[in-house]
Structure formats: structure tokens, C-alpha cells
Design a protein around this motif. Structure first.
Motif, PDB file in Angstrom:
ATOM      1  N   PRO A 249       5.355   6.420   5.828  1.00  0.00           N
ATOM      2  CA  PRO A 249       6.374   7.383   6.254  1.00  0.00           C
ATOM      3  C   PRO A 249       5.993   8.120   7.529  1.00  0.00           C
ATOM      4  O   PRO A 249       4.817   8.241   7.870  1.00  0.00           O
ATOM      5  N   TYR A 250       7.020   8.603   8.223  1.00  0.00           N
ATOM      6  CA  TYR A 250       6.868   9.415   9.424  1.00  0.00           C
ATOM      7  C   TYR A 250       7.623  10.735   9.225  1.00  0.00           C
ATOM      8  O   TYR A 250       8.404  10.885   8.296  1.00  0.00           O
TER       9      TYR A 250
ATOM     10  N   HIS B 296      15.497   0.187  10.940  1.00  0.00           N
ATOM     11  CA  HIS B 296      16.396   1.316  10.768  1.00  0.00           C
ATOM     12  C   HIS B 296      15.667   2.441  10.037  1.00  0.00           C
ATOM     13  O   HIS B 296      15.056   2.203   8.991  1.00  0.00           O
ATOM     14  N   PRO B 297      15.708   3.665  10.572  1.00  0.00           N
ATOM     15  CA  PRO B 297      15.039   4.790   9.906  1.00  0.00           C
ATOM     16  C   PRO B 297      15.906   5.394   8.808  1.00  0.00           C
ATOM     17  O   PRO B 297      17.063   5.749   9.040  1.00  0.00           O
ATOM     18  N   PHE B 298      15.347   5.504   7.603  1.00  0.00           N
ATOM     19  CA  PHE B 298      16.071   6.073   6.469  1.00  0.00           C
ATOM     20  C   PHE B 298      15.223   7.146   5.809  1.00  0.00           C
ATOM     21  O   PHE B 298      14.007   6.984   5.641  1.00  0.00           O
ATOM     22  N   SER B 299      15.865   8.242   5.397  1.00  0.00           N
ATOM     23  CA  SER B 299      15.163   9.317   4.696  1.00  0.00           C
ATOM     24  C   SER B 299      14.715   8.835   3.319  1.00  0.00           C
ATOM     25  O   SER B 299      15.441   8.125   2.630  1.00  0.00           O
TER      26      SER B 299
ATOM     27  N   VAL C 260       0.863  -1.177   0.000  1.00  0.00           N
ATOM     28  CA  VAL C 260       0.000   0.000   0.000  1.00  0.00           C
ATOM     29  C   VAL C 260       0.897   1.223   0.000  1.00  0.00           C
ATOM     30  O   VAL C 260       1.736   1.387   0.878  1.00  0.00           O
ATOM     31  N   HIS C 261       0.705   2.085  -0.989  1.00  0.00           N
ATOM     32  CA  HIS C 261       1.619   3.210  -1.165  1.00  0.00           C
ATOM     33  C   HIS C 261       1.065   4.472  -0.526  1.00  0.00           C
ATOM     34  O   HIS C 261      -0.072   4.868  -0.781  1.00  0.00           O
ATOM     35  N   PHE C 262       1.880   5.081   0.336  1.00  0.00           N
ATOM     36  CA  PHE C 262       1.576   6.385   0.894  1.00  0.00           C
ATOM     37  C   PHE C 262       2.519   7.388   0.245  1.00  0.00           C
ATOM     38  O   PHE C 262       3.728   7.181   0.246  1.00  0.00           O
ATOM     39  N   LYS C 263       1.996   8.462  -0.288  1.00  0.00           N
ATOM     40  CA  LYS C 263       2.860   9.464  -0.912  1.00  0.00           C
ATOM     41  C   LYS C 263       3.596  10.230   0.173  1.00  0.00           C
ATOM     42  O   LYS C 263       2.984  10.961   0.955  1.00  0.00           O
TER      43      LYS C 263
ATOM     44  N   PHE D  33      10.893   3.324   8.304  1.00  0.00           N
ATOM     45  CA  PHE D  33      11.685   2.265   8.932  1.00  0.00           C
ATOM     46  C   PHE D  33      11.718   1.053   8.002  1.00  0.00           C
ATOM     47  O   PHE D  33      10.695   0.665   7.438  1.00  0.00           O
ATOM     48  N   ILE D  34      12.895   0.464   7.850  1.00  0.00           N
ATOM     49  CA  ILE D  34      13.052  -0.731   7.025  1.00  0.00           C
ATOM     50  C   ILE D  34      13.564  -1.880   7.894  1.00  0.00           C
ATOM     51  O   ILE D  34      14.518  -1.722   8.649  1.00  0.00           O
ATOM     52  N   TYR D  35      12.879  -3.017   7.783  1.00  0.00           N
ATOM     53  CA  TYR D  35      13.297  -4.255   8.438  1.00  0.00           C
ATOM     54  C   TYR D  35      13.796  -5.198   7.339  1.00  0.00           C
ATOM     55  O   TYR D  35      13.038  -5.552   6.437  1.00  0.00           O
ATOM     56  N   VAL D  36      15.050  -5.599   7.385  1.00  0.00           N
ATOM     57  CA  VAL D  36      15.597  -6.556   6.425  1.00  0.00           C
ATOM     58  C   VAL D  36      15.508  -7.944   7.051  1.00  0.00           C
ATOM     59  O   VAL D  36      16.170  -8.230   8.044  1.00  0.00           O
ATOM     60  N   LEU D  37      14.688  -8.810   6.469  1.00  0.00           N
ATOM     61  CA  LEU D  37      14.341 -10.065   7.126  1.00  0.00           C
ATOM     62  C   LEU D  37      15.512 -11.015   7.262  1.00  0.00           C
ATOM     63  O   LEU D  37      15.565 -11.794   8.221  1.00  0.00           O
ATOM     64  N   ARG D  38      16.470 -10.976   6.344  1.00  0.00           N
ATOM     65  CA  ARG D  38      17.592 -11.912   6.446  1.00  0.00           C
ATOM     66  C   ARG D  38      18.616 -11.465   7.485  1.00  0.00           C
ATOM     67  O   ARG D  38      19.509 -12.220   7.833  1.00  0.00           O
TER      68      ARG D  38
END
Length: 351
Positions: free
Chosen positions: A157-158, A112-115, A89-92, A100-105
Motif C-alpha cells: 500500500p501507499y 489503477h489506484p484503489f482505496s 507478501v502481506h503488508f498491513k 495499485f491493481i493490474y488486471v492481467l487479462r
């Protein structure tokens, strides 16, 4: 918990901080419950637990809503990693926001928060500086072309966004990976107000950093209203870069990129590349690349404030010294100009 929550600890050993924070929070809550149990303060205890639980549940819902099986395209350019994620689901996102991105492996419980650099074709584009944690681990899974894919969760996004389009003059300043926050505003302002004066300065050590935001720079170069100057302060191979990287970066027809080394300006039209990936566009580039030179942001801000016909906004994302120079120049010009001067900063920290 107070010691390991210090900024230095969180910045250099984020994964250790996160695990210790969770492990130490559990006994703290249990002991606090028994400590206040007989003294009539239980309502405060349960109120704190309710706020914490609501935050956890809300974030889990955001992850599930964004998609638990999203794919990320990962590519490495120098000491930075480009991550492109397409959520379910895309939020503009707005300029200045992050996700925040969670890398499952790699330790799926860590986020981790990324711009967010931009949202293009329903995908979020991130550029991440490679440190010793998650991004270093991702490098181990790259293929021969320096790329890989990964299953991720995305939450966001936040964050807040500044309405830069309300100002007559906008000065965007980025140092290194700070271009991620600055580029989001530049792309948002591109083509919005033809009367707005927009200047962007980006300071990098090596010209290979161009590849971090190559497509975005090409888009900006097509908008003549944005004046872009890139300062390469390290020992880069400028001759090779002029012949190769500029032609790979920009649209391939009718290009007039200005490349400067010190004080000597050399207007150079780069020949078209037969295999360029952006080959069907025709623009006159507004990129000015300056080698072996550092920007004087104070003098630039002085000039912009003195010559602006209205309000001035300065937005900085970069090292502390660069931010200090921008802030000092804004303070200095508040009393010198009849117009409003605002300073905004993205420090990439929780301190």
C-alpha cells in the motif's frame, strides 16, 4: 502532454491518457537530450532520468514482492465492483491508504489506484465504482452469480494516514463510493477508545449500495460506540429492503435497526433469516437508515463542536458539494469553540 494530463481528460479517459503519456514521454526525453546536449545541462537531464528510473524499478520490485500470480475474487453489486486480493507478501495497510491493481487479462501494463477498505484474513478488500474502463471490462467476465476470478498484480500500500484516535470527537462523512476511505477509519477506530465519540454519515442513492460493505457494516453495527446514519436519497424499495436486505446484512439475532423515512421513525426488529451468512452473532445494531432525506452536515458539525469535551476531527470523502459543506462548517466553528477543530479530506483525484 500538458493538455492530455488535465484532470478532466485523466478522469474520463484514463486508459487513453496513460498510453498517450507513455508514448509522448519517450520522444520528449530523446528530443530533450539533443536539445541540451551542447549547452552544459546534461547533469540535470541524467538526474531526472535517474529519479524516474528509480521510481520504475522500485514499483516493479513492489509488484514482484506482492506476488505476480495473485488471485482476485470479483463480485458486482449494482454499479460497484468488490475486489478481494490475497498478495503473496502481506503488508498491513493503514486507514486511508491505497494500492495499485493490474488486471492481467485487461491491458496488464495499466495500473489503477484503489482505496483499501480493510485487510481481513490476509486479504485486501476493495470496492470500485464502475466506469467505462477497467471495471466495465471486468463485468463482461462475470458468471451467472455475478462473480468471477482474475489474475492480478498488486502494488502497495501507499499513501498517508491520519491518526484519528487522537481526537475526542470524530465525524466521518462519505458520499457514495467515498465509503471505501471512510470505512477504513471506522474499522480502525472501532473499539480503540471507549471515551471517543464517533459519528458516521453515509449518503447513497440506492439501498443496494449496502452490499458494497455489508460485512464491514455488520462489524461496525456490533460496536455501539459508533453512531452510523445512512441516508438513502434515491427511489429505493424501502419495504423490500426492510424485510430482506437488513436481515441479510446484519447478524441474525437480537437486532434492533432503526429505519427512518423522512421524519417518521420506525423501530423495527428484523426477523432472523434461516440462510443468513452471519447467523451466530448477537448484537444490537447501531445503524440508522433514513429514506428520502439528505444530511445536514453543517448542523451536525455545529452540534458536535459545541458539545465536544475536546478536539474534533471531520473527515470527508465524497462529492465536491458535500466536501465544501463540511469544510465551511469546520471553518465556521474554529472561532466558536475553545477546542481544536481539524478537517481532513480524501478527494479521490490527482488534481
Amino acid at each position: 502532454m500538458m493538455i492530455q494530463a488535465a484532470y478532466v481528460f485523466r478522469h474520463h479517459w484514463y486508459e487513453i491518457f496513460l498510453v498517450l503519456h507513455i508514448l509522448m514521454a519517450i520522444p520528449f526525453i530523446v528530443l530533450y537530450h539533443y536539445h541540451v546536449g551542447g549547452h552544459g545541462y546534461q547533469q540535470f537531464f541524467w538526474a531526472a532520468i535517474a529519479v524516474w528510473a528509480f521510481d520504475r524499478v522500485f514499483r516493479i520490485v513492489r509488484v514482484l514482492y506482492g506476488g505476480i500470480m495473485a488471485n482476485a475474487e470479483v463480485a458486482v453489486f449494482g454499479d460497484a465492483t468488490q475486489i478481494i486480493v490475497k498478495p503473496s507478501v502481506h503488508f498491513k495497510p493503514k486507514p486511508g491508504q491505497y494500492a495499485f491493481i493490474y488486471v492481467l487479462r485487461h491491458n496488464f501494463w495499466e495500473s489503477h489506484p484503489f482505496s483499501i477498505v480493510e485487510s481481513r484474513d490476509g486479504k485486501y478488500h476493495f470496492v470500485v465504482k464502475a466506469y467505462d474502463g477497467l471495471t466495465r471490462k471486468m463485468h463482461k467476465h462475470l458468471d451467472a452469480t455475478g462473480k468471477t476470478t482474475a489474475r492480478v498484480w498488486i502494488e502497495g500500500p501507499y499513501g498517508e494516514s491520519v491518526h484519528m484516535d487522537r481526537f475526542n470527537t470524530v465525524f466521518l462523512v462519505a458520499g457514495g463510493i467515498g465509503i471505501t476511505a471512510v470505512m477504513a477509519y471506522a474499522l480502525d477506530l472501532k473499539g480503540k477508545n471507549k471515551d471517543q465519540h464517533i459519528v458516521l454519515h453515509w449518503v447513497i442513492r440506492e439501498d443496494v449500495s449496502f452490499n458494497w460493505v455489508a460485512q464491514q457494516l455488520a462489524d461496525i453495527a456490533a460496536e455501539s460506540a459508533i453512531e452510523v446514519t445512512i441516508f438513502v436519497t434515491g427511489n429505493s424499495n424501502s419495504d423490500s429492503f426492510r424485510e430482506k436486505k437488513i436481515s441479510d446484512l446484519l447478524p441474525q439475532q437480537s437486532k434492533g435497526t432503526s429505519i427512518t423515512s423522512g421524519e417518521d421513525i420506525n423501530e423495527k426488529s428484523v426477523p432472523s433469516s434461516e440462510s443468513g451468512s452471519i447467523s451466530d452473532m448477537s448484537i444490537s445494531s447501531a445503524l440508522n437508515v433514513r429514506y428520502n432525506e439528505k444530511p445536514n452536515v453543517g448542523a451536525t458539525i455545529d452540534d458536535l463542536c459545541q458539545n465536544s469535551n475536546g478536539s474534533v476531527a471531520v473527515f470527508c470523502c465524497g462529492p465536491g458539494r458535500l466536501a465544501d459543506d463540511c469544510r465551511a462548517a469546520c471553518v465556521r466553528n474554529i472561532s466558536k469553540t475553545p477546542h481544536r477543530v481539524d478537517y481532513f479530506e480524501d478527494a479521490f483525484s490527482w488534481a
